[in-house]
Each structure stands twice: as structure tokens, then as C-alpha cells.
Scaffold this active site. Structure first.
Site, PDB file in Angstrom:
ATOM      1  N   HIS A   1      39.672  46.373  36.378  1.00  0.00           N
ATOM      2  CA  HIS A   1      39.276  45.059  37.202  1.00  0.00           C
ATOM      3  C   HIS A   1      38.596  44.991  38.512  1.00  0.00           C
ATOM      4  O   HIS A   1      37.996  43.991  39.025  1.00  0.00           O
ATOM      5  CB  HIS A   1      40.538  44.086  36.934  1.00  0.00           C
ATOM      6  CG  HIS A   1      41.118  44.049  35.546  1.00  0.00           C
ATOM      7  ND1 HIS A   1      40.310  43.596  34.629  1.00  0.00           N
ATOM      8  CD2 HIS A   1      42.228  44.227  34.733  1.00  0.00           C
ATOM      9  CE1 HIS A   1      40.853  43.486  33.480  1.00  0.00           C
ATOM     10  NE2 HIS A   1      41.922  44.019  33.527  1.00  0.00           N
TER      11      HIS A   1
ATOM     12  N   LEU B   1      23.596  27.700  45.300  1.00  0.00           N
ATOM     13  CA  LEU B   1      23.928  28.232  44.050  1.00  0.00           C
ATOM     14  C   LEU B   1      25.201  27.632  43.780  1.00  0.00           C
ATOM     15  O   LEU B   1      26.286  27.797  44.472  1.00  0.00           O
ATOM     16  CB  LEU B   1      24.107  29.839  44.229  1.00  0.00           C
ATOM     17  CG  LEU B   1      24.869  30.476  43.032  1.00  0.00           C
ATOM     18  CD1 LEU B   1      24.058  30.405  41.638  1.00  0.00           C
ATOM     19  CD2 LEU B   1      25.154  31.750  43.412  1.00  0.00           C
TER      20      LEU B   1
ATOM     21  N   ASP C   1      33.206  41.291  30.137  1.00  0.00           N
ATOM     22  CA  ASP C   1      34.126  42.282  29.219  1.00  0.00           C
ATOM     23  C   ASP C   1      33.697  43.755  29.515  1.00  0.00           C
ATOM     24  O   ASP C   1      32.677  43.971  29.818  1.00  0.00           O
ATOM     25  CB  ASP C   1      33.782  41.922  27.875  1.00  0.00           C
ATOM     26  CG  ASP C   1      34.758  41.948  27.017  1.00  0.00           C
ATOM     27  OD1 ASP C   1      35.926  42.641  27.621  1.00  0.00           O
ATOM     28  OD2 ASP C   1      34.764  41.764  25.599  1.00  0.00           O
TER      29      ASP C   1
ATOM     30  N   GLU D   1      43.784  32.610  26.641  1.00  0.00           N
ATOM     31  CA  GLU D   1      44.340  33.639  25.946  1.00  0.00           C
ATOM     32  C   GLU D   1      44.655  34.904  26.617  1.00  0.00           C
ATOM     33  O   GLU D   1      45.639  35.775  25.842  1.00  0.00           O
ATOM     34  CB  GLU D   1      43.439  34.008  24.516  1.00  0.00           C
ATOM     35  CG  GLU D   1      43.008  32.938  23.471  1.00  0.00           C
ATOM     36  CD  GLU D   1      42.231  32.005  23.939  1.00  0.00           C
ATOM     37  OE1 GLU D   1      41.134  32.414  24.904  1.00  0.00           O
ATOM     38  OE2 GLU D   1      42.421  30.807  23.634  1.00  0.00           O
TER      39      GLU D   1
HETATM   40  C1  FPP Z   1      37.578  41.429  30.525  1.00  0.00           C
HETATM   41  O1  FPP Z   1      37.626  42.954  30.404  1.00  0.00           O
HETATM   42  C2  FPP Z   1      37.800  41.210  31.864  1.00  0.00           C
HETATM   43  C3  FPP Z   1      38.863  40.185  32.284  1.00  0.00           C
HETATM   44  C4  FPP Z   1      39.837  39.513  31.434  1.00  0.00           C
HETATM   45  C5  FPP Z   1      38.800  40.009  33.706  1.00  0.00           C
HETATM   46  C6  FPP Z   1      37.555  39.704  34.595  1.00  0.00           C
HETATM   47  C7  FPP Z   1      38.038  39.832  35.955  1.00  0.00           C
HETATM   48  C8  FPP Z   1      37.462  40.252  36.887  1.00  0.00           C
HETATM   49  C9  FPP Z   1      36.087  41.050  36.974  1.00  0.00           C
HETATM   50  C10 FPP Z   1      37.978  40.536  38.430  1.00  0.00           C
HETATM   51  C11 FPP Z   1      37.686  39.471  39.394  1.00  0.00           C
HETATM   52  C12 FPP Z   1      36.977  38.264  39.092  1.00  0.00           C
HETATM   53  C13 FPP Z   1      36.737  37.407  40.100  1.00  0.00           C
HETATM   54  C14 FPP Z   1      36.144  36.081  39.828  1.00  0.00           C
HETATM   55  C15 FPP Z   1      37.045  37.605  41.480  1.00  0.00           C
HETATM   56  P1  FPP Z   1      38.656  43.605  29.409  1.00  0.00           P
HETATM   57  O2  FPP Z   1      39.792  43.937  30.401  1.00  0.00           O
HETATM   58  O3  FPP Z   1      38.760  42.945  28.357  1.00  0.00           O
HETATM   59  O4  FPP Z   1      38.079  45.099  29.016  1.00  0.00           O
HETATM   60  P2  FPP Z   1      37.979  45.690  27.581  1.00  0.00           P
HETATM   61  O5  FPP Z   1      37.384  44.828  26.839  1.00  0.00           O
HETATM   62  O6  FPP Z   1      37.391  47.104  27.900  1.00  0.00           O
HETATM   63  O7  FPP Z   1      39.483  46.046  27.470  1.00  0.00           O
END
Ligand code: FPP
Length: 232
Positions: A19, A113, A2, A49
């Protein structure tokens, strides 16, 4: 994982830049787990969600998954990593499903892993699916309801063959489970850090592991019992 959006906002960048930066943190975390001899890492990449997010953000995330699989699978394989994706994959684009299937097939026999990506995953979805599978078996007369216990139930969940997690890490300051591995987290140690996911690095993981090492896991026993069990 997050905090990608907030990381980007602090830099006056679009959320999607967060991201992209998050992929770098994934790489660092996987490398550190390999170096530390950690046997399983499950990353919550996209929840059931998350479809509610703006369409451009959802498609960027899907593109990042495809690109990361294309770019990283060979290297993961060389390093003995078995890659698996859990979640309702039927909602994902055919190209992404194809890349996932190829990566899973290539790395199937690796055991250094277990890297598990949760995509379109939800803990409740996993539990409901297991319940439905068992109900179907009972309905067909292949199973007696009386024999259903926690062990049998567990064997119908997505991570049936992976040990329950020792440590759960949530970045970004929120102190919630948010429908992650609900069943599997029953005895897991929870660790919350304000570090935003793109800033999560080797040191952040080491800090979480150090915190974990200082805890006493009792599984229902008293502290004294655990100590005498450990001393043999
Ligand atoms: C949450 O941060 C993050 C996500 C919903 C996406 C996670 C995805 C990646 C790290 C990209 C790639 C992953 C792989 C496995 C290749 P948020 O957007 O909710 O952040 P915020 O709470 O600050 O708005």
C-alpha cells in the site's frame, strides 16, 4: 488500484508495504494525467467491503490517506487540481474527515484536473442513496414520481457534475468492476491489465490511453453512422 498485496508478497514484505508503494503509483498517475490534459481521474482507494480486511491493514490505509493529504494537498493546489472524496465519509475517523474537508475547501475553485478519491465507496451505495433522496422528495410532495428520469436520477449521484468516465482501468489482473461507479460506467471503455498497482507508471497509463484511442465508441449507433457523424 489492485495488486498492492501481491506486489508485497512477491518481495516477502508485509501487505502494508504494498500500500505504501501504491501511494507512489498514485503520484505518478496524477502527474501523468496533468501532463496529458486529462480533466478527471477517479481512484478507488477503499471500498465499502474493504472494512473486512485485518484491522492493522485498515488502520494503515487510513493513516496513509491522512499522511498523503497532509503531504500532497499544497502541491495539488499549486497544480490546479481540485480534490474531492466520494463515499460514506461518516464511518471515517474525525481527523481524516477534517483533512478531507480542508483539502476540498482549499482546492474548490481549481479546474485543471478533477481528482476524486472513492473512500468507503460502493456503486450500489451511491445508487441507493440517490433513490432514497428522490423518494424523500416525493414523500414530502416536492417532486412528482412521473418526472424521474435518468438525467434527474444522475443529478443525485455522487459525481453529478463530472462527465461519465471515458476509460476504466483495473490493475492486478482481475476482470471485474467490483462495485465501482456502476451507474456511470454504462458506456465506459473497460481496460484490464495484469500490472500490479505499485508497478503502474507513466508508461502503463500511456499504454492504456493508446488502447483506448484505438477503440470505436458507438453509443448504440452503427459503426458506419459513427464514421459519418465524425466526418461531419
Ligand atoms: C488493492 O490492492 C488496494 C487497496 C485496497 C488500497 C489502495 C490504496 C492505496 C494505493 C493507498 C493510497 C491511496 C491514496 C489515494 C493516498 P490489494 O490489497 O487488494 O492487493 P491484492 O489483490 O494483491 O491483495
Amino acid at each position: 488500484m489492485d495488486g498492492n498485496g501481491r506486489w508485497a508478497k512477491k518481495r516477502f514484505l508485509p501487505r502494508t508495504a504494498g500500500h505504501r508503494a501504491g501511494v507512489g503509483a498514485v503520484r505518478k498517475t496524477v502527474e501523468r494525467c496533468l501532463a496529458k490534459g486529462i480533466k478527471a481521474l477517479t481512484l478507488f482507494a477503499f471500498s465499502s467491503e474493504n472494512w473486512r480486511r485485518p484491522p492493522q491493514e485498515v488502520s494503515l490505509l487510513m493513516e496513509l490517506f491522512v499522511a498523503s493529504l497532509e503531504r500532497e494537498t499544497a502541491k495539488l493546489h499549486e497544480n490546479g487540481v481540485r480534490l474531492r472524496v466520494i463515499g460514506d465519509l461518516s464511518a471515517l475517523a474525525p481527523l481524516l474527515r477534517e483533512r478531507i474537508a480542508a483539502a476540498e475547501a482549499l482546492t474548490r475553485t481549481n479546474n485543471r484536473l478533477n481528482l476524486i478519491i472513492a473512500a468507503n465507496y460502493g456503486g450500489r451505495w451511491d445508487i441507493v442513496r440517490a433513490a432514497r433522496r428522490l423518494a424523500e422528495l416525493v414523500e414530502r410532495g416536492e417532486l412528482s414520481a412521473a418526472v424521474i428520469d435518468a438525467t434527474l436520477f444522475q443529478s443525485h449521484l455522487a459525481l453529478a457534475d463530472v462527465p461519465e468516465p471515458d476509460l476504466f482501468i483495473r490493475t492486478g489482473g482481475e476482470q471485474r468492476i467490483s462495485n465501482f461507479l456502476l451507474w456511470q460506467l454504462a458506456y465506459t471503455e473497460l481496460y484490464f491489465t495484469p500490472v500490479l498497482w505499485p508497478d503502474f507508471d507513466e508508461q502503463s497509463l500511456d499504454q492504456a490511453l493508446e488502447d483506448y484511442a484505438g477503440r470505436q465508441r458507438r453509443f448504440g449507433y452503427t459503426g458506419e453512422q459513427v464514421e459519418s457523424l465524425l466526418l461531419g
